[in-house]
Write an enzyme that holds these catalytic residues in place. Structure first.
Site: not given
Length: 305
Positions: A142, A163, A192, A235, A237, A249
């Site tokens: 990323c 985003k 992300s 990502h 993972e 968040r």
């Protein structure tokens, strides 16, 4: 692990042409085996969560892997206990004289910040340049992929107003290459990020091969010709709830985030998301570890150039 077969068995060449993990008897008889040494530079705020996610993928292989955790920012963390950092994380100065089989550099929540304004940009640049000659293969995730493309290829990222957050369908290219061995023609992966890279730009301005991309999200997976640098702009993972937690968040920080796409059932944030990318994530890490690291790394790491 590779299957061991006679050198002159007819199936040998066929399996090799299909990128099946094989090893000839002659090679096996002279093979020295040792644990792979993999360094992880963890730039994510919730370091325990991220290290667990990555190690889960690395552990899904018969290969023995020794892990060393690295940090670049010595400032106190709001999300990780200081005792954990002091006990398990080393500093670059302590390890830079060593050679490593593999290196993983994580993402970081720095998508809208210019590279030159990142607190540890100079040190990060030093580490990326160091990795070129001291690591068999480095996996950039990323933000780290965006930053490394700038450092190694002077390739500018394109920052979006909105985003890219959610689970995106990607197309696989160059199926014959070991890095994407076993990939479906299309697969899902979590994204992300604010930045994106166009496949045509990467292919025309660098020597990188694009192995996967998405029409609405750009390049996902690319690598140098020798696979010593592998770039993943997402990502694989991530756990099932990671994007959910990031969404909450961003709401708390008044960023007015969009709902992650293809993530919550019926686009209802009150419903538990389901992970539909785990098989891809495991396969990608296995291929990287097997073909970009294990198959090419020298037994004596001091021989690494």
């Amino acid at each position: 692990m590779p299957i061991r077969i006679p050198d002159d068995l007819p199936a040998s060449n066929i399996l090799k042409s299909e990128n099946i993990f094989t090893m000839s008897e002659s090679r096996a008889s002279h093979q020295n085996i040792r644990p792979l040494r993999v360094l992880i530079l963890n730039l994510m705020p919730k370091k325990i969560e991220t290290e667990t996610q990555i190690m889960r993928l690395l552990s899904n292989t018969p290969l023995q892997v020794d892990i060393e955790l690295l940090r670049v920012d010595a400032r106190a963390s709001r999300n990780t206990p200081q005792k954990h950092l002091d006990k398990f994380y080393g500093d670059f100065e302590r390890i830079k004289s060593q050679k490593w089989d593999g290196f993983i550099i994580t993402g970081a929540p720095l998508g809208t910040i210019p590279f030159e304004n990142v607190y540890y940009w100079d040190k990060f640049t030093e580490i990326v340049n160091w990795s070129r000659h001291n690591v068999t293969s480095t996996l950039f995730l990323c933000w780290a992929a965006q930053a490394a493309l700038k450092i190694l290829y002077d390739l500018e990222k394109v920052t979006r107003d909105d985003k890219l957050s959610g689970i995106y369908s990607h197309n696989t290219h160059h199926h014959q290459h070991p890095l994407v061995r076993g990939f479906d023609d299309q697969f899902w992966a979590p994204l992300s990020r604010y930045a994106e890279f166009n496949s045509n730009d990467i292919q025309s301005k660098t020597d990188l091969t694009v192995f996967a991309d998405a029409p609405d999200a750009g390049v996902y997976l690319a690598a140098s010709p020798d696979c010593r640098q592998v770039f993943i702009t997402g990502h694989p993972e991530y756990d099932a709830n990671t994007l959910h937690n990031e969404y909450l968040r961003d709401i708390e920080e008044d960023l007015e985030p969009v709902l992650p796409v293809n993530y919550f059932p019926n686009d209802d944030a009150n419903q538990a998301p389901r992970a539909i990318w785990r098989s891809h994530g495991n396969l990608l890490y296995n291929n990287w570890l097997n073909y970009c690291v294990y198959q090419v790394t020298p037994y004596d790491l001091t021989d690494l150039k």
